[in-house]
Design a protein around this motif. Sequence first.
Motif, mmCIF file in Angstrom:
data_model
loop_
_atom_site.group_PDB
_atom_site.id
_atom_site.type_symbol
_atom_site.label_atom_id
_atom_site.label_comp_id
_atom_site.label_asym_id
_atom_site.label_seq_id
_atom_site.Cartn_x
_atom_site.Cartn_y
_atom_site.Cartn_z
ATOM 1 N N GLU A 30 50.808 -32.573 -37.817
ATOM 2 C CA GLU A 30 49.900 -31.778 -36.976
ATOM 3 C C GLU A 30 50.604 -31.366 -35.677
ATOM 4 O O GLU A 30 50.487 -30.224 -35.227
ATOM 5 N N ILE A 31 51.368 -32.292 -35.096
ATOM 6 C CA ILE A 31 52.078 -31.950 -33.848
ATOM 7 C C ILE A 31 53.089 -30.834 -34.119
ATOM 8 O O ILE A 31 53.213 -29.880 -33.337
ATOM 9 N N SER A 32 53.788 -30.950 -35.238
ATOM 10 C CA SER A 32 54.771 -29.929 -35.598
ATOM 11 C C SER A 32 54.096 -28.549 -35.651
ATOM 12 O O SER A 32 54.630 -27.560 -35.131
ATOM 13 N N LEU A 67 46.311 -37.995 -30.541
ATOM 14 C CA LEU A 67 46.415 -37.906 -31.997
ATOM 15 C C LEU A 67 47.014 -39.185 -32.590
ATOM 16 O O LEU A 67 46.465 -39.783 -33.521
ATOM 17 N N PHE A 68 48.127 -39.620 -32.008
ATOM 18 C CA PHE A 68 48.773 -40.844 -32.496
ATOM 19 C C PHE A 68 47.879 -42.055 -32.315
ATOM 20 O O PHE A 68 47.750 -42.896 -33.208
ATOM 21 N N SER A 156 63.914 -26.692 -37.856
ATOM 22 C CA SER A 156 63.166 -27.362 -38.922
ATOM 23 C C SER A 156 62.633 -28.657 -38.316
ATOM 24 O O SER A 156 63.166 -29.151 -37.330
ATOM 25 N N THR A 157 61.561 -29.176 -38.914
ATOM 26 C CA THR A 157 61.039 -30.458 -38.436
ATOM 27 C C THR A 157 61.711 -31.558 -39.240
ATOM 28 O O THR A 157 61.615 -31.585 -40.468
ATOM 29 N N MET A 158 62.438 -32.431 -38.529
ATOM 30 C CA MET A 158 63.215 -33.476 -39.213
ATOM 31 C C MET A 158 62.730 -34.857 -38.840
ATOM 32 O O MET A 158 62.423 -35.124 -37.676
ATOM 33 N N HIS A 176 55.138 -28.124 -49.697
ATOM 34 C CA HIS A 176 54.239 -29.133 -50.278
ATOM 35 C C HIS A 176 53.679 -30.078 -49.219
ATOM 36 O O HIS A 176 52.861 -30.938 -49.509
ATOM 37 N N GLY A 177 54.124 -29.923 -47.956
ATOM 38 C CA GLY A 177 53.521 -30.682 -46.851
ATOM 39 C C GLY A 177 54.055 -32.089 -46.696
ATOM 40 O O GLY A 177 53.447 -32.917 -46.010
ATOM 41 N N GLY A 178 55.188 -32.407 -47.315
ATOM 42 C CA GLY A 178 55.732 -33.763 -47.180
ATOM 43 C C GLY A 178 57.184 -33.742 -46.725
ATOM 44 O O GLY A 178 57.835 -32.691 -46.716
ATOM 45 N N TYR A 179 57.698 -34.920 -46.363
ATOM 46 C CA TYR A 179 59.102 -35.032 -45.949
ATOM 47 C C TYR A 179 59.982 -35.310 -47.161
ATOM 48 O O TYR A 179 59.662 -36.176 -47.977
ATOM 49 N N LEU A 180 61.105 -34.600 -47.262
ATOM 50 C CA LEU A 180 62.059 -34.792 -48.357
ATOM 51 C C LEU A 180 63.360 -35.367 -47.809
ATOM 52 O O LEU A 180 63.838 -34.943 -46.749
ATOM 53 N N LEU A 181 63.918 -36.313 -48.545
ATOM 54 C CA LEU A 181 65.185 -36.940 -48.131
ATOM 55 C C LEU A 181 66.323 -35.940 -48.287
ATOM 56 O O LEU A 181 66.528 -35.390 -49.366
ATOM 57 N N VAL A 182 67.055 -35.675 -47.198
ATOM 58 C CA VAL A 182 68.177 -34.730 -47.305
ATOM 59 C C VAL A 182 69.532 -35.410 -47.096
ATOM 60 O O VAL A 182 70.558 -34.888 -47.484
#
Length: 322
Positions: A30-32, A67-68, A156-158, A176-182
């Motif tokens: 949400e903050i992003s 929020l947090f 990008s949001t990391m 897809h709204g989730g974090y992916l391991l890069v």
Amino acid sequence: MQRLSPALRQDNVPLDLIALIKTILAATKEISFRVSQGHLGGLLGSTLDENIQGEVQKKLDVVANELFKDILLESGFVKAISSEEEDTSVAGEEYGKYIVSFDPLDGSSNIDINSLIGTIFSIHKAPEGMDASDPDMFKQSGNKQVCAGYVLYGPSTMLVMTTGSGTHFYVLDRTHGGYLLVQRNVQIPADTQEFAINMSNQRFWQRPMQNYINDLIAGDTGPRGKNFNMRWIAAMVGDIHRVLCRGGIFTYPADSKKAEQPYKLRLMYEANPMSFLIEQAGGTAVTSEGRIMDIEPTSIHQRVEVIMGSKNEVEKCLSYYK
Ligand code: FDP
């Protein structure tokens, strides 16, 4: 690319900690979004208030903090939280297994200029037998952290996070709204030719730091025999992210600018989580007197000297204090 939950399960992270991490990350999404709205979100600029540390609060700081706070205290996993924006700790679920310290938006001065900012968090186990409203629960050294990380709201949001099995990079995939391991197990090069420090404080530093930086600036004409480059984003999340990506030394040393406040950065929600990330990536994180994560905290908003990054360069810097 691996999604967050399987990546954490691979590191044997307990399910309740995974659930807590996902709760924290829900708030960061949400903050992003709000950060990316910029002027359109109506949240740029300052409030009329100051936080406990006498710093002017930005509107986005306050929104991120609320929020947090809400999401963590309602989660059921958290016994108490402490935040840069709260005077003292805030009680949550009496039987919550974890306590969380966070800086909801680090690098506040960058908010209004559409530049790098981020959220930093640190998770400890809640001590048993203490009341949820007792702030002394937070007096635990950094080496007892079970998880630490930050979310960088950049192009990008990391997410950069460790649970003690290496430091890993994730990117928020908006499709897809989730974090992916890069990138798994990021490694900081031991040597560097890049440093990050607020040079405008130079005349206030102690002599060893003045000598060290003078030698870096002397470049290949000085005792180091090589040229150094300076980078300063003025948001710790941005500067540490660069160090994790390609090495470097980041320092906010002791200074005599304000007699009553020799250090700038906060132990619980800045220095400790960043130290955990840096050490898990093969770097070093110290004050001029010892390892940051071994410091026994005396208060939630305690400030410390910070010298961290590429192992050999941090050791070189420390040699000036001997
Ligand atoms: P900010 O106050 O803008 O939130 O401690 C916070 C911090 O930013 C760090 O992220 C940053 O490294 C430092 O302060 C910058 O402070 P100065 O501009 O006073 O050097």
